[in-house]
Design a protein around this motif. Structure first.
Motif, short mmCIF file in Angstrom:
data_model
loop_
_atom_site.label_atom_id
_atom_site.label_comp_id
_atom_site.label_asym_id
_atom_site.label_seq_id
_atom_site.Cartn_x
_atom_site.Cartn_y
_atom_site.Cartn_z
N UNK A 78 43.90 12.47 45.21
CA UNK A 78 43.74 13.52 44.21
C UNK A 78 44.96 13.55 43.31
N UNK A 79 44.74 13.57 42.01
CA UNK A 79 45.84 13.48 41.05
C UNK A 79 46.29 14.81 40.48
N UNK A 80 45.52 15.87 40.66
CA UNK A 80 45.88 17.14 40.02
C UNK A 80 46.03 18.26 41.04
N UNK A 81 46.77 19.30 40.66
CA UNK A 81 47.08 20.35 41.63
C UNK A 81 47.43 21.67 40.95
N UNK A 82 47.30 22.74 41.74
CA UNK A 82 47.85 24.06 41.42
C UNK A 82 47.91 24.80 42.75
N UNK A 83 48.59 25.94 42.79
CA UNK A 83 48.67 26.70 44.04
C UNK A 83 48.12 28.11 43.85
N UNK A 84 47.71 28.69 44.97
CA UNK A 84 47.19 30.06 44.94
C UNK A 84 48.32 31.07 44.68
N UNK A 85 49.57 30.63 44.75
CA UNK A 85 50.71 31.50 44.51
C UNK A 85 51.01 31.66 43.02
N UNK A 86 50.42 30.80 42.23
CA UNK A 86 50.67 30.83 40.79
C UNK A 86 49.91 31.97 40.12
N UNK A 87 50.47 32.52 39.02
CA UNK A 87 49.69 33.50 38.25
C UNK A 87 48.54 32.83 37.50
N UNK A 88 48.55 31.49 37.46
CA UNK A 88 47.49 30.74 36.77
C UNK A 88 46.93 29.67 37.72
N UNK A 89 46.27 30.08 38.81
CA UNK A 89 45.81 29.13 39.82
C UNK A 89 44.75 28.15 39.34
N UNK A 90 44.05 28.47 38.25
CA UNK A 90 43.01 27.58 37.75
C UNK A 90 43.54 26.53 36.79
N UNK A 91 44.81 26.60 36.46
CA UNK A 91 45.42 25.64 35.54
C UNK A 91 45.94 24.45 36.34
N UNK A 92 45.17 23.37 36.36
CA UNK A 92 45.54 22.18 37.12
C UNK A 92 46.47 21.28 36.31
N UNK A 93 47.43 20.67 36.99
CA UNK A 93 48.34 19.76 36.33
C UNK A 93 48.40 18.45 37.09
N UNK A 94 48.63 17.35 36.41
CA UNK A 94 48.69 16.05 37.08
C UNK A 94 49.99 15.93 37.87
N UNK A 95 49.87 15.51 39.12
CA UNK A 95 51.03 15.35 40.00
C UNK A 95 51.12 13.93 40.57
N UNK A 96 50.22 13.06 40.12
CA UNK A 96 50.19 11.68 40.59
C UNK A 96 49.54 10.85 39.49
N UNK A 97 49.87 9.57 39.46
CA UNK A 97 49.28 8.67 38.47
C UNK A 97 48.32 7.71 39.14
N UNK A 98 47.49 7.09 38.33
CA UNK A 98 46.57 6.07 38.84
C UNK A 98 47.35 4.94 39.50
N UNK A 99 48.44 4.55 38.87
CA UNK A 99 49.24 3.44 39.41
C UNK A 99 49.85 3.79 40.77
N UNK A 100 50.33 5.03 40.94
CA UNK A 100 50.85 5.47 42.24
C UNK A 100 49.75 5.40 43.29
N UNK A 101 48.57 5.88 42.93
CA UNK A 101 47.45 5.90 43.88
C UNK A 101 47.09 4.49 44.32
N UNK A 102 47.09 3.54 43.38
CA UNK A 102 46.77 2.16 43.72
C UNK A 102 47.81 1.60 44.69
N UNK A 103 49.07 1.89 44.45
CA UNK A 103 50.14 1.41 45.34
C UNK A 103 49.97 1.95 46.75
#
Length: 266
Positions: A78-103
């Motif tokens: 999974x490349x995107x994330x947010x936490x329930x602790x955030x005031x904006x839990x539905x705003x997902x941000x990329x935390x990994x790249x395709x290249x990292x995942x392949x590695x």
């Protein structure tokens, strides 16, 4: 479709049925180490024993148990994330790249988009860039697309869900994950609007095993390609046994009654 992507998809989607059972285990980022996924190796081992086709997790826990004892399972990072602790839990941000995942040995990657959120444009931009990068590496993309925002009155409305599925399809995803609309007829319209496999999400924990099995059975009868269900699987008292019943429905066209007989109890 090129051969590289086809080979990877066959590690996730059963080549004989064209359906898949994916168990997401990415909840640790959003809500913490909840029951069922505290020990990732144990969780994955039980999931694979039940017949799941793939597990989905964040990059950091791949080292904690991405493969079960006994045999392999498809790996979606999974490349995107947010936490329930955030005031904006539905705003997902990329935390990994395709290249990292392949590695890390991923067979596919996934991205979460919440349509209707104030940050929708950023999430759509992320999905577009991920599908572009994934295409260059011949790696499949699973798009989790939900409707969550101030203008959304009912995220399970068939028209809304069909829109979510079509967005994932149109922006290059190879598999689209959306909520179930509640009945086979309406979900069939969702599937009909896509030329890629559509799988259902599990949503909040369901108290009734029968209710879960009925939802899965109805969705595949409507043309769905299976499921991507987390808590309703890994938080069950006997997730391996439940998955065996789910496998019978998804890959063997068993009835709900036949699946319930396999469980021996409700």
């Amino acid at each position: 479709m090129n051969i590289g992507k086809s080979i990877r998809l066959e590690r996730i989607v059963n080549r004989d049925t064209g359906r898949t059972i994916i168990v997401p285990l990415d909840h640790g980022v959003s809500v913490g180490p909840i029951e069922g996924i505290a020990d990732m190796r144990e969780a994955v081992t039980g999931i694979v024993a039940g017949g799941a086709n793939a597990v989905l997790m964040h990059k950091g826990v791949v080292r904690c148990g991405h493969r079960a004892r006994g045999r392999d399972v498809g790996l979606i990072i999974h490349l995107s994330a947010s936490t329930s602790l955030s005031p904006f839990p539905n705003a997902k941000t990329l935390v990994c790249t395709v290249e990292e995942a392949i590695k890390l040995g991923a067979d596919a990657v996934s991205v979460h988009v919440n349509l209707g959120d104030e940050t929708e444009s950023k999430m759509l931009d992320d999905l577009g860039h991920v599908t572009e990068a994934a295409a260059s590496w011949s790696i499949p993309v699973l798009a989790m697309v939900y409707a969550r925002g101030p203008k959304i009155k009912n995220e399970f409305d068939a028209g809304v869900v069909a829109h979510c599925a079509r967005v994932g399809n149109e922006l290059g995803a190879d598999i689209v994950k959306v909520p179930y609309t509640g009945d086979p007829d309406s979900f069939a319209t969702v599937v009909a609007g896509c030329c890629v496999p559509v799988v259902i999400a599990g949503g909040p924990k369901i108290d009734s095993r029968r209710g879960l099995l009925e939802m899965i059975r109805d969705s595949v009868q409507a043309g769905g390609a299976g499921l991507s269900v987390g808590r309703n699987i890994f938080q069950d008292a006997q997730p391996t046994e439940l998955l065996k019943a789910v496998t019978a429905i998804v890959h063997e066209n068993a009835s709900v009654e036949q699946a319930m007989e396999m469980l021996g109890r409700g």
